[in-house]
Design an enzyme around this catalytic site. Structure first.
Site, PDB file in Angstrom:
ATOM      1  N   GLY A  47     -15.102  75.492 -20.521  1.00  0.00           N
ATOM      2  CA  GLY A  47     -14.293  75.793 -19.351  1.00  0.00           C
ATOM      3  C   GLY A  47     -13.423  74.596 -18.996  1.00  0.00           C
ATOM      4  N   GLY A  58     -12.730  71.384 -16.305  1.00  0.00           N
ATOM      5  CA  GLY A  58     -13.442  70.548 -15.346  1.00  0.00           C
ATOM      6  C   GLY A  58     -13.898  69.240 -15.959  1.00  0.00           C
ATOM      7  N   GLU A 117     -11.775  80.900 -24.083  1.00  0.00           N
ATOM      8  CA  GLU A 117     -10.843  81.639 -23.233  1.00  0.00           C
ATOM      9  C   GLU A 117      -9.705  80.752 -22.770  1.00  0.00           C
ATOM     10  OE1 GLU A 117     -12.547  81.251 -18.743  1.00  0.00           O
ATOM     11  OE2 GLU A 117     -13.700  82.489 -20.118  1.00  0.00           O
ATOM     12  N   GLY A 139     -14.972  83.836 -17.499  1.00  0.00           N
ATOM     13  CA  GLY A 139     -15.559  84.143 -18.800  1.00  0.00           C
ATOM     14  C   GLY A 139     -16.940  83.553 -19.009  1.00  0.00           C
ATOM     15  N   LYS A 185     -21.218  65.700  -5.175  1.00  0.00           N
ATOM     16  CA  LYS A 185     -20.587  64.385  -4.984  1.00  0.00           C
ATOM     17  C   LYS A 185     -20.388  64.044  -3.505  1.00  0.00           C
ATOM     18  CE  LYS A 185     -17.978  63.959  -9.313  1.00  0.00           C
ATOM     19  NZ  LYS A 185     -16.626  63.882  -9.926  1.00  0.00           N
TER      20      LYS A 185
END
Length: 496
Positions: free
Chosen positions: A273, A275, A296, A394, A421
């Site tokens: 993904g 990040g 994806e 996804g 965080k």
């Protein structure tokens, strides 16, 4: 079944009798034959439902370049409009639609899209509600509005978004997209966003596009001829949206190294993904060999690995030699790298995210993030309690697809720092927050990674799972988690 349909298709196209073909196949290969036809039949399954195919020129129809106002003149009240999202968000058309709706007193217009970037005046506080978003995935621009009730949200797997249009669960009236300028033959490119865009442009009766020179021309299923558009607006001031790349934290770096050194073998096929954790994992893979990508989405982290021959796609099961993705979101460096680069194949999410297609990939590694996970393995990824943040995307498509991998070497991985965080709260909890949504179920979860280690929950009972997860929680939260686990389960977490 899809395997049966694939056999029919193959028998139709093969230049000899199908039964003779089968007799000549060695028996060990027969195990993989249903999967072969199943995968290829899925490329045909939607073609008979489409309103149009967009990759050929329409005879005697030329592109119609107009102003935004002229492009929107035929929009009517009650229309369902698909909007391309992410980096390709067609902001000039959206702002213009808001203005036209106010000027012409249009009502009941629904916008269907994944996350959008740019201004969204139609959903701002105090807006008239003439235009309303129906979000299939949320980004930072929609979070506040959806939680204030000004934007609707559809929980849906990304692989099902395209099917929703093909099957007319949402009958579209128009589609707004951003495309590259047409070439000398009139062909445009959907560029960095094929995802669910291609399904929409083949199903919407009216197509309206923003042409921007900042859109790279990509390879794969991104081709669309300019003659299919009812109106095109040329706007080189409209640039693709770029991802802000921040400094990767120490916890994310540790997670990336744990995954790279313990869970990713040479020759693996990977999905990641967007990040800090995916970025850190990619950065930690510099010594690996012959990795492949079937995902994806992609971001900047793949570029240095391709340039240094870490990612070669040489051993991939499907489309060897190609990076397969449905969309890209990153910096201008990534978009320039994608421009006219045949190494990349962009395809629709109904295929890239199909768990059966994912399962066919060699040593499929799926890496995704979470907001919090409870001691039984339930994973929340789309909300903080009742407050919605994103969507299903996804994640489940790839977690499930990798878990049922044909070769038995797939690894579904969920990874996140052990604490939030900002608040310092533990992301490993005894119970999910009230209102939190479960995206990945406790039956789907396998590997969970924090900066403190790796837990493999697959096949473990709830008491054992609690033990494994507390072991990789932040040390300052472990004692409390043990007490809360006892209160919830009636027994202490244990490894036996």
């Amino acid at each position: 079944s899809s395997s049966y349909q694939g056999g029919l298709i193959a028998s139709y196209f093969l230049p000899f009798h199908f039964s003779s073909f089968l007799k000549n196949i060695p028996s060990p290969c027969m195990v993989f034959l249903p999967r072969f036809f199943s995968l290829h039949s899925r490329r045909f399954q939607h073609q008979f439902h489409r309103l149009r195919e967009v990759s050929y020129p329409v005879h005697d129809k030329k592109p119609n370049f107009v102003s935004v106002k002229e492009a929107l003149k035929d929009i009517r009240s009650g229309w369902n409009i698909f909007v391309g999202g992410s980096a390709s968000s067609p902001t000039p058309l959206l702002v213009g639609l808001h203005e036209e709706a106010e000027r012409r007193d249009l009502k009941g217009i629904s916008l269907h899209h994944i996350h959008l970037h740019g201004p969204s005046p139609w959903s701002a506080e105090g807006s008239s509600g003439r235009v309303r978003s129906n979000a299939l995935f949320l980004g930072a621009g929609q979070n506040k509005d959806v939680n204030a009730g000004r934007v609707d949200f559809v929980p849906i797997f990304l692989t099902d978004v395209a099917k929703m249009f093909y099957r007319k669960r949402v009958p579209l009236d128009a589609a707004f997209v951003t495309v590259s300028p047409p070439d000398e033959r009139g062909f445009c490119s959907l560029g960095v966003s094929v995802d669910c865009v291609r399904s929409a442009v083949t199903m919407a009766p009216s197509l309206i596009g923003v042409v921007s020179s900042s859109m790279p021309r990509t390879h794969g299923e991104s081709l669309i001829h300019s003659s299919h558009f009812d109106a095109l607006v040329h706007d080189d001031n409209h640039l693709l949206y770029e991802r802000k790349m921040g400094e990767t934290g120490e916890a994310e770096k540790k997670i990336g190294k744990l995954i790279a050194n313990n869970l990713v073998d040479n020759g693996s096929t990977m999905q990641m993904g967007v990040g800090d954790v995916p970025d850190a994992t990619l950065a930690a893979l510099s010594q690996h060999k012959d990795l492949g990508i079937h995902t994806e989405m992609i971001s900047d982290g793949v570029v240095p690995l391709i340039e240094n021959n870490v990612i070669t796609n040489r051993l991939k099961t499907t489309m060897p030699g190609k990076v397969v993705t449905s969309f890209a979101y990153g910096t201008r460096k990534l978009y320039d790298f994608l421009d006219n680069n045949p190494l990349f194949h962009f395809a629709g999410v109904e295929w890239t995210n199909d768990p059966r297609v994912i399962a066919a990939q060699r040593q499929m590694i799926a890496i995704n993030s979470f907001v919090e996970i409870d001691i039984t393995g339930q994973i929340c990824s789309d909300s903080i309690g009742r407050r919605l943040l994103s969507g299903f995307g996804g994640q489940v498509d790839f977690i499930y697809g990798s878990s049922i991998s044909d070769d038995g070497f797939g690894k579904p991985i969920m990874a996140a720092p052990s604490t939030n965080k900002k608040s310092g709260e533990s992301k490993i909890v005894s119970q999910l927050k009230p209102g939190a949504g479960v995206v990945t179920s406790r039956a789907h979860v396998h590997y969970v990674v924090t900066e403190y280690g790796i837990a493999n929950l697959w096949g473990r009972n709830v008491r054992q799972r609690a033990f494994d997860l507390i072991r990789i929680a932040h040390p300052s939260h472990r004692e409390r988690l043990e007490k809360e686990t006892f209160e919830r389960l009636g027994c202490m977490p244990s490894n036996d």
